[in-house]
Design an enzyme around this catalytic site. Structure first.
Site, PDB file in Angstrom:
ATOM      1  N   LYS A  37       0.737  -1.168   0.116  1.00 43.21           N
ATOM      2  CA  LYS A  37      -0.001   0.058   0.005  1.00 43.21           C
ATOM      3  C   LYS A  37       0.972   1.190   0.015  1.00 43.21           C
ATOM      4  O   LYS A  37       1.792   1.169   0.757  1.00 43.21           O
ATOM      5  CB  LYS A  37      -0.825   0.135   1.125  1.00 43.21           C
ATOM      6  CG  LYS A  37      -1.711   1.242   1.247  1.00 43.21           C
ATOM      7  CD  LYS A  37      -2.955   1.143   2.292  1.00 43.21           C
ATOM      8  CE  LYS A  37      -3.850   2.200   2.637  1.00 43.21           C
ATOM      9  NZ  LYS A  37      -4.644   1.930   3.708  1.00 43.21           N
ATOM     10  N   SER A  74      -9.870   1.952   3.327  1.00 38.14           N
ATOM     11  CA  SER A  74      -8.906   2.574   2.513  1.00 38.14           C
ATOM     12  C   SER A  74      -7.972   2.130   1.450  1.00 38.14           C
ATOM     13  O   SER A  74      -7.558   2.173   0.464  1.00 38.14           O
ATOM     14  CB  SER A  74      -8.160   3.664   2.977  1.00 38.14           C
ATOM     15  OG  SER A  74      -7.341   3.034   3.907  1.00 38.14           O
ATOM     16  N   SER A 128      -9.862  -0.159   7.361  1.00 41.55           N
ATOM     17  CA  SER A 128      -9.375  -0.184   6.110  1.00 41.55           C
ATOM     18  C   SER A 128      -8.821  -1.225   5.430  1.00 41.55           C
ATOM     19  O   SER A 128      -8.389  -1.179   4.410  1.00 41.55           O
ATOM     20  CB  SER A 128      -8.352   1.217   6.127  1.00 41.55           C
ATOM     21  OG  SER A 128      -8.904   2.413   6.240  1.00 41.55           O
TER      22      SER A 128
END
Lengths: 100, 491
Positions: free
Chosen positions: B83, B158, B182
């Site tokens: 990420k 997210s 997330s």
């Protein structure tokens, strides 16, 4: 209940060093107003005497020795940390001159 | 397909058999990534990854006699996605923000270092909501990520890039980060396993901060066993993060491998009544209740529990998280890193300079900074921040009480399956309520996991949420594996 209006949003934006357009101010008046209205529900709870939980861990944090660990310089001898600088001058971060 | 294998074990067996090499596998993933239109990636490190893969392929033959050194390098030749909130030395790290569009950090996150030291290959940086703020991955400065199988829907956020990339076979597994859900929400929406370990398990060094008392790194994978292995490799104390805990890390991979359906026997499973409220999709509710029944028929003890402050979770979170964010994001001043727009150079005062620089933030980030600055400001601090921190304590006590009676708590991950792009983006409060079931575990710092258990009539995945007591990842993984087996997942 807090009245979320344009003046409040502008004032807080100023504190946060954010510049907002008129449309943004209007949008935040609505959306932040909605959120804060929802948050009002917390007042239904009696929290007298409850210790706030401000951290993710209990007790005190572990401390380590305060020892400088140098970051290997670039091949030209300049500090690597300056690679991230928007602008640099010699061995420092360059900023525009400010008066006021 | 070379890249559709479900587990690291299967891949290692193929390496052993000589039917696949790390280099072939890495190349195949890059081909898949490049032919995809999911917008799951922001930056690819192809040259770096292929070099790693080539070295590992040579090592496999020359150093290891063709057999994967599983003990020393448990992630040998395993291509992963990272990420874009985690730094990698020399690799652009944007946090999906225009603010960091040009940021090339001079250091690597501890979690990434540990994975690479275990033999993993980093393919690149995954798309996400800007500064990890969002539940749909529609807040990225680099465009929305699409759901892996339903292009008109969101992957969740997210860590939406991570969710889609794993589900669409762009990588074996990926790193996500979880502040209020997330990791777990996109895992549920995309039909994969997502695990948020206990706060303090994995070093946050090199994780760009959103809300420091809540942020935690964790794996997103196709199976519980892979998630367990990644978590085990990353966990442990780190001098560079003083919140990391000195608590023994178990052999969670072996736990996952050895767990059988039979292990449901005697497992005390808590079902909180507050998580089965009006407003949950019937299909989600039925799927979770049906899995609870299966657990019961395999011998688990189903115990009704109560978490009375659940309805206050979103309010509490959206005061605390945004307050911490407003403080953390004050570092973006255009002096030491980040993008300094040309208008900033024309500023005549320092305040004006900062304002021009900070115009790089997207709408949701600005909204949260304003909310957080408000909650911390003079005259409002006690009514908002302090109050929320007190309620957070009450939420944690709820869990402590519930865990007196049970080993693990189960619920839906989210009230709905993946929603449509644009469906909630105009109504932030509605979007925030998506996280109602994942936030409480974050507030209390508990380990939690999403395991896919069913699909709805449209073929959209439904995840079961499992929560365990602090530092009881062993129990979480065991229970998660039982659920995976009962759902007919990875054998």
């Amino acid at each position: 209940m807090i009245d979320v209006n344009a003046a409040l949003i502008q004032k807080v934006a100023e504190l946060a060093r954010l510049e907002l357009s008129d449309e943004e101010v209007q949008e935040y008046v609505k959306s932040i107003g909605d959120v804060l209205k929802h948050v009002e529900q917390l007042n239904l709870l009696n929290t007298e005497g409850v210790e706030p939980m401000n951290y993710g861990v209990d007790g005190s944090l572990r401390l380590r020795e305060d020892v400088v660990q140098p970051l290997e310089p670039k091949s030209d001898g300049k500090p690597r940390i300056l690679e991230t600088a928007p602008e640099s001058l010699h061995d420092g971060f360059k900023v525009p001159p400010m008066i006021g | 397909m070379k890249n559709s294998m479900n587990t690291i074990q299967e891949i290692h067996n193929a390496f052993d058999a000589g039917t696949l090499t790390p280099l072939e596998l890495t190349r195949t993933y890059f081909e898949t990534i490049k032919s995809s239109n999911h917008n799951a990636w922001i930056t690819l490190c192809e040259e770096r990854a292929l070099k790693q893969a080539e070295e590992l392929t040579t090592d496999l033959k020359d150093k290891h006699g063709g057999k994967v050194p599983r003990e020393a390098l448990p992630l040998f030749g395993i291509p992963l996605g990272i990420k874009d909130v985690l730094t990698m030395d020399g690799v652009r790290t944007t946090c999906a923000s225009k603010m960091l569009d040009n940021y090339i950090p001079p250091y690597t996150a501890t979690a990434v270092i540990k994975l690479e030291h275990a033999g993993a290959i980093s393919l690149g940086k995954l798309n996400m909501d800007e500064f990890a703020m969002g539940s749909s991955n529609e807040n990225s400065a680099y465009g929305s990520v699409l759901h892996p199988t339903h292009a008109d829907r969101v992957p969740g956020g997210s860590s939406g890039g991570s969710g889609t990339a794993v589900a669409a076979h762009h990588c074996v597994a990926a790193l996500g980060t979880d502040t209020g859900g997330s990791i777990r929400l996109p895992a549920s929406f995309c039909g994969i396993v997502g695990m948020k370990p206990t706060y303090g398990r994995i070093s946050r060094y090199g994780q760009i901060a959103f809300a420091s008392s809540l942020d935690q790194i964790g794996p997103m994978a196709k199976s519980v066993q892979d998630a367990a292995l990644l978590c085990q490799v990353m966990a442990g104390i780190d001098a560079k993060d003083s919140t990391t805990a000195d608590v023994e890390v178990g052999d969670w991979f072996q736990t996952a491998i050895k767990t059988k359906i039979d292990d449901a026997k005697g497992l005390r499973v808590g079902v909180p009544k507050e998580y089965f409220i009006d407003g949950i999709d019937d299909e989600v509710k039925n799927a979770i209740e049906s899995m609870i029944q299966k657990l019961k028929s395999e011998g688990a003890e189903i115990v009704p529990v109560t978490l009375p402050h659940t309805e206050f979770a979103v309010s509490t979170y959206y005061v605390i998280a945004v307050s911490e964010a407003s403080s953390n994001l004050s570092r973006y001043d255009g002096v030491r890193f980040g993008v300094r727009p040309s208008e900033a150079m024309k500023a005549v005062t320092l305040v004006d300079f900062y304002k021009k620089v900070r115009s790089n933030f997207g709408a949701e980030v600005k909204r949260r900074i304003i909310l957080g600055t408000f909650a911390l400001s003079s005259g409002f601090y006690d009514a908002y921040y302090r109050k929320a921190a007190q309620v957070r304590r009450l939420m944690r006590t709820d869990f402590e009480n519930a865990f007196q009676q049970v080993d693990v708590i189960v619920s839906p991950v989210s009230p709905s399956t993946a929603f449509k792009l644009g469906e909630k983006s105009k109504d932030p409060l509605k979007m925030y309520l998506t996280d109602i079931f994942t936030i409480p575990a974050s507030m209390a710092g508990l380990p939690a996991m999403s395991v896919p258990v069913a699909t709805d009539h449209q073929g959209l995945s439904i995840g079961m949420h499992l929560i365990a007591p602090r530092f009881k990842e062993e129990i979480l993984i065991k229970a998660g594996r039982v659920v995976e087996l009962l759902a007919g997942g990875v054998k």
